[in-house]
Every structure is written in structure tokens, then in C-alpha cells.
Design a protein around this motif. Structure first.
Motif, PDB file in Angstrom:
ATOM      1  N   ALA A 140       0.832  -1.210   0.000  1.00 27.98           N
ATOM      2  CA  ALA A 140       0.000   0.000   0.000  1.00 27.98           C
ATOM      3  C   ALA A 140       0.861   1.253   0.000  1.00 27.98           C
ATOM      4  CB  ALA A 140      -0.929  -0.006   1.213  1.00 27.98           C
ATOM      5  N   ALA A 141       1.931   1.245   0.787  1.00 30.47           N
ATOM      6  CA  ALA A 141       2.837   2.399   0.821  1.00 30.47           C
ATOM      7  C   ALA A 141       3.523   2.588  -0.530  1.00 30.47           C
ATOM      8  CB  ALA A 141       3.880   2.218   1.928  1.00 30.47           C
ATOM      9  N   SER A 142       3.876   1.486  -1.181  1.00 33.57           N
ATOM     10  CA  SER A 142       4.536   1.559  -2.488  1.00 33.57           C
ATOM     11  C   SER A 142       3.594   2.115  -3.545  1.00 33.57           C
ATOM     12  CB  SER A 142       5.024   0.165  -2.906  1.00 33.57           C
ATOM     13  OG  SER A 142       5.958  -0.346  -1.986  1.00 33.57           O
ATOM     14  N   ALA A 143       2.331   1.677  -3.506  1.00 32.71           N
ATOM     15  CA  ALA A 143       1.345   2.179  -4.471  1.00 32.71           C
ATOM     16  C   ALA A 143       1.098   3.670  -4.260  1.00 32.71           C
ATOM     17  CB  ALA A 143       0.044   1.391  -4.333  1.00 32.71           C
ATOM     18  N   ARG A 144       0.982   4.084  -2.999  1.00 29.09           N
ATOM     19  CA  ARG A 144       0.775   5.517  -2.724  1.00 29.09           C
ATOM     20  C   ARG A 144       1.979   6.339  -3.189  1.00 29.09           C
ATOM     21  NH1 ARG A 144       2.162   6.184   2.465  1.00 29.09           N
ATOM     22  NH2 ARG A 144       4.080   7.037   1.590  1.00 29.09           N
ATOM     23  N   LYS A 145       3.172   5.807  -2.975  1.00 28.14           N
ATOM     24  CA  LYS A 145       4.377   6.516  -3.396  1.00 28.14           C
ATOM     25  C   LYS A 145       4.379   6.750  -4.908  1.00 28.14           C
ATOM     26  CE  LYS A 145       9.419   6.059  -3.582  1.00 28.14           C
ATOM     27  NZ  LYS A 145      10.573   5.172  -3.341  1.00 28.14           N
ATOM     28  N   LYS A 146       3.987   5.729  -5.671  1.00 30.30           N
ATOM     29  CA  LYS A 146       3.946   5.878  -7.118  1.00 30.30           C
ATOM     30  C   LYS A 146       2.875   6.866  -7.554  1.00 30.30           C
ATOM     31  CE  LYS A 146       7.367   3.240  -7.923  1.00 30.30           C
ATOM     32  NZ  LYS A 146       8.639   3.846  -8.422  1.00 30.30           N
ATOM     33  N   LEU A 147       1.761   6.893  -6.852  1.00 35.21           N
ATOM     34  CA  LEU A 147       0.723   7.886  -7.159  1.00 35.21           C
ATOM     35  C   LEU A 147       1.210   9.294  -6.835  1.00 35.21           C
ATOM     36  CD1 LEU A 147      -2.457   5.993  -5.938  1.00 35.21           C
ATOM     37  CD2 LEU A 147      -1.996   6.736  -8.278  1.00 35.21           C
ATOM     38  N   ALA A 169      -4.438   0.256   5.575  1.00 40.80           N
ATOM     39  CA  ALA A 169      -4.647   1.675   5.874  1.00 40.80           C
ATOM     40  C   ALA A 169      -3.396   2.305   6.462  1.00 40.80           C
ATOM     41  CB  ALA A 169      -5.828   1.835   6.832  1.00 40.80           C
ATOM     42  N   MET A 170      -2.707   1.589   7.326  1.00 42.07           N
ATOM     43  CA  MET A 170      -1.475   2.115   7.916  1.00 42.07           C
ATOM     44  C   MET A 170      -0.406   2.318   6.855  1.00 42.07           C
ATOM     45  SD  MET A 170      -1.401   2.748  11.222  1.00 42.07           S
ATOM     46  CE  MET A 170       0.235   2.353  11.846  1.00 42.07           C
ATOM     47  N   GLY A 171      -0.307   1.365   5.925  1.00 44.36           N
ATOM     48  CA  GLY A 171       0.659   1.515   4.852  1.00 44.36           C
ATOM     49  C   GLY A 171       0.377   2.733   4.007  1.00 44.36           C
ATOM     50  N   PHE A 172      -0.896   2.965   3.701  1.00 46.04           N
ATOM     51  CA  PHE A 172      -1.264   4.125   2.888  1.00 46.04           C
ATOM     52  C   PHE A 172      -1.022   5.430   3.638  1.00 46.04           C
ATOM     53  CE2 PHE A 172      -4.297   7.415   1.736  1.00 46.04           C
ATOM     54  CZ  PHE A 172      -4.030   7.563   0.386  1.00 46.04           C
TER      55      PHE A 172
END
Length: 459
Positions: free
Chosen positions: A31-38, A96-99
Motif C-alpha cells: 500500500a505504501a509503495s502504491a501511494r508513493k507511485k501515485l 490503511a497504515m501503509g497508505f
């Protein structure tokens, strides 16, 4: 590639720190990786660089949905374990925490720097019920796919084979990264070497890895070259003391320590090993924010491979160099025994880690190769069938059981008592016994794995 470099590299690659249970952490990392790319797509400064309460709240308000597609083993190990800092368990809070606050650059320590604002916003997202989960039907036992809809765009990240191994990244309808699929005949966890010659040498060395060569390596290695294993011992000892001083989970380690002090249990090397390992797992499974040193992608296996060895060294009065060698032996044997079984299976990873820890204890008791192989044979003959029914507070009891089994197996082996090849799944060659164990865990118990999950999700 010679054995010295191969085994040293294995220790560096497979013995790494993590905050939290690695299955929900894999979800948080994705989730953190996806948010970073966004963020990169939208030209927003990375969340980890200049967070404040208003920016965290703004980021989370624009979140439209998170959809997860997870393999059965990820679901099994993520649904009932504490997520660091939240006081909550489960898959949605991990995503949710990852995001909200995860830092993908930190790998398995992705949640190591979350703030109270991150935690509060993550709980708000869970309450909004915009996180959904479906089952991945493919062959990989370790598979995490996260698709985030945020500010009118979609970010998708896929992890497979290892907890932080990204195999695909997409933004909207564009695939911006696609990893080369590993050869089905090769170990999917193997890293790609820098050249065909290096790759061939690495694969040959891996195939030739054995209990004997590991024992020879740790017996003759320069302790200074592998001294870094002490860091893991110190890290895991710290969380053990936290677990023993607090009231985490089932308090398995704490109760064992208290009962030993009262004379109800014997105060000996085995009890000391159990209380340290179980105390660390008590804290970790309850969401303690302290890091642990993992082994083969598992914090509980890392704990099991280190703390019983530490307890044995303290009880026996071993010097630091002996401890370094015993820790390296335990870690490498745990990696070796998990190689053909895979990261996740129906067989509890504490079985192989407990056997490895027993070998470390046998080494400290003066046992040589025969005692090391005998310890493994004894554990496989004694406790091969322990199932994995998900990560949870009760894992501390399984760790306690396997630490006892490992130390008992070591004591017996050092004194010449070893299960024979005429019994059960034990073979004359310890490598064949290890392969039998892997066969049971990865093939024989495949249907068991599905039944375990079916029972868990209908409770």
C-alpha cells in the motif's frame, strides 16, 4: 562463488530487521509503495519527507478505495495478528497504515516511523469501509496485490515470492514496471546475479548447500566477518525483555519466568530459552513497535533462531566468539531447512527454526557435526506435524513448544541418542530427512492449508 561468500551473503540477505508480523507488513508495504507511485504521478512530495497532521488528513480524505487481492497464506497470517502501534488486528488496518504513514523505502520496517496522526487517520479509513479483499487464485503462496484509487487515479502494486519483492507496478492503465518471471525450475526466492557466470556459480553453491558445509563454514569462519549476527541477538533480546516486563498477548514468556522463580517450573537452560523466545513473540504478535531480526522472511522464526542460542550461551558461560558461531549456525540451518518448503506453508515455521536453534545449543555444548545432524533428525522425528493456523498471540505457545523440542533434541543428540532411519520419515542422510519434511509441508499438507483457512474464515 565460494562457500564463505555464499553463506555470508545468505546471512545478510535473509536475516534482516522488521517491525510487525511480516504478512500484514507485506500488505502495508504494498500500500505504501502504491501511494508513493501515485505521489510521483501527481508530483506530490513524498509523505515521509514533510508530514504534518493536516497533510496526513488531507491525503486520507482523498482516498476513494483500496482493494486487496491476497493469497490464502497471506490472509491466514494477516487476519488475526496485531498491527504495530494501532491496538488493532487484521488486514484492513494493515493496508490503511501503509497508505497513511508507511515508508516503502524502509522495506519490512515500513511502519517503523508512523506517527499518532497516521494511526488515527488509518483507523478513520477502516471505519469508512472502503477497503475490500478478495482471494488470489494463482499458484504463489505469497502474493499481495494492492490497488488504490486516490485523487482520480489508480495505483497498483503486486508483491510475490518474498514479502517486499515487487513484481509489477501500474498507474491507471499503464504498466510502469514488470519483473522478469523466475524460471519455474529455480527457487523463486533467488536474487538475480549480476552476470550469467555469477548466477551459475550462485545456483551451484545453493544446490551444494548442506548441513555439513554450513557446520564447516561456521567452525572455521573468522568471527569478525560474521559478527553482525550479534545485532539480531541484541534486537530480539530487547523485545523479549519488553514482552517479559509487560502484559502482551497470552504472557507465555512472562508466566514461564514467574513460575520458574516460584519453583513450579525448573529454572534451567531450557526454561530460560523458552521464556526469552516466547516473551519476544508475545510482544511482537500483540503489535509492539520494537523491531525484530527476521529469518527467511519471518520474525518469529528469527526470534526462535536467536534467543534460545543466546539463553544457552548465557547458561553455559560461552564466550562471544562461540556465540557468534552458534548464532550463524542456527540462522543458516534455518534458511537451509526452509529453502525447499517456501516462505509460507501449512507447516509451522517454528519447526525448522526450533531445530536450528537446537543445533546452535548443541554446538555450544561441544557437539560436533554428528550432534548437529542428530539434533535435526530428533526434531523432525518429534515435531514435524505442527500446523500453521495463522499469526496470532497463540504463536508464543508454539514457539515455546518448539524451543523445548529443539533444546531437548540437542541434549539427546550430544549424548548420542538420535532417532534412527528405521523410524517414520527419518532417513540415514539428514538432507533426505529435511527434504521429506519440506515435501510434507509444501505438498502433503496443501489440502490441510486450505482446510485451515476455511475453518478460520468461518469462525
Amino acid at each position: 562463488m565460494n562457500k564463505i561468500h555464499f553463506y555470508t551473503r545468505q546471512l545478510h540477505n535473509e536475516v534482516i530487521p522488521a517491525v510487525g508480523c511480516t504478512e500484514p507488513i507485506a500488505i502495508a508495504f504494498a500500500a505504501a509503495s502504491a501511494r508513493k507511485k501515485l505521489e510521483e504521478k501527481l508530483k506530490i512530495s513524498p509523505s515521509g519527507s514533510s508530514k504534518n497532521s493536516s497533510s496526513v488528513k488531507s491525503r486520507c480524505e482523498y482516498l476513494e478505495s483500496i482493494h486487496l487481492k491476497l493469497s490464502e497464506n497471506i490472509i491466514k497470517n494477516a487476519m488475526g495478528v496485531g498491527v504495530p502501534g494501532t491496538g488493532m488486528v487484521g488486514i484492513p488496518i494493515a493496508a490503511a497504515m501503509g497508505f497513511c504513514g508507511g515508508d516503502a523505502e524502509k522495506g519490512l520496517e515500513v511502519l517503523g516511523t508512523v506517527t499518532t496522526d497516521d494511526i488515527q487517520q488509518a483507523k478513520t479509513i477502516v471505519q469508512r469501509e472502503i477497503i475490500t479483499t478478495s482471494m488470489y487464485e494463482g499458484p504463489e503462496k505469497l502474493y499481495v496485490e494492492v490497488e488504490i484509487s486516490w485523487k482520480g487515479h489508480r495505483g497498483r502494486v503486486v508483491i510475490a515470492h518474498e514479502h517486499t519483492h515487487v513484481v509489477s507496478i501500474s498507474i491507471d492503465d499503464d504498466t510502469i514496471f514488470q519483473a522478469e518471471e523466475p524460471n519455474s525450475q529455480q527457487n523463486p526466492r533467488k536474487k538475480q546475479s549480476s552476470s550469467p557466470e555469477m548466477k551459475e556459480a550462485s545456483e551451484k553453491t545453493d544446490q551444494e548447500s548442506s548441513v555439513r558445509s554450513i557446520y564447516e563454514f561456521v567452525s572455521h569462519a573468522d568471527p569478525e566477518e560474521i559478527r553482525f549476527v550479534l545485532r539480531g541477538a541484541e534486537m530480539n533480546r530487547a523485545i523479549a525483555e519488553e514482552g517479559l516486563s509487560g502484559d502482551y498477548g497470552m504472557r507465555v514468556g512472562k508466566v514461564v519466568r514467574e513460575q520458574a522463580a516460584q519453583g513450579i517450573l525448573s529454572a534451567n537452560m531450557m526454561t530460560s530459552a523458552v521464556e526469552l523466545a516466547a516473551g519476544a513473540v508475545d510482544a511482537r504478535m500483540s503489535g509492539c513497535m520494537m523491531p525484530v531480526m527476521t529469518n527467511s522472511g519471518s520474525g518469529n522464526q528469527g526470534i526462535t533462531a536467536t534467543l534460545p542460542v543466546v539463553a544457552a550461551a548465557e547458561y553455559l558461560g560461552s564466550d562471544e566468539n562461540q556465540l557468534i558461531r552458534a548464532l550463524a549456525l542456527s540462522h543458516l540451518l534455518a534458511i537451509h531447512m526452509k529453502r525447499d518448503m517456501g516462505r509460507l506453508s501449512a507447516l509451522c515455521g517454528a519447526v525448522t527454526a526450533g531445530a536450528a536453534a537446537g543445533c546452535g545449543a548443541a554446538f555450544l555444548m561441544g557437539g560436533e557435526l554428528e550432534a548437529i545432524t542428530g539434533t535435526i533428525q530428533n526434531v523432525i522425528g518429534d515435531a514435524a506435524g505442527i500446523i500453521c493456523d495463522g499469526a496470532k498471540a497463540g504463536c508464543a505457545m508454539k514457539i515455546a513448544s518448539m524451543v523445548e523440542a529443539g533444546v531437548r533434541a540437542a541434549v539427546l543428540a550430544v549424548n548420542g541418542s538420535v532417532i534412527t532411519a528405521d523410524e517414520g520419515i527419518i532417513e540415514e542422510d539428514v538432507e533426505e530427512s529435511i527434504r521429506n519434511l519440506a515435501r510434507i509441508g509444501s505438498v502433503g499438507m496443501e489440502k490441510t492449508d486450505k482446510e485451515i483457512l476455511a475453518i478460520m474464515v468461518t469462525q
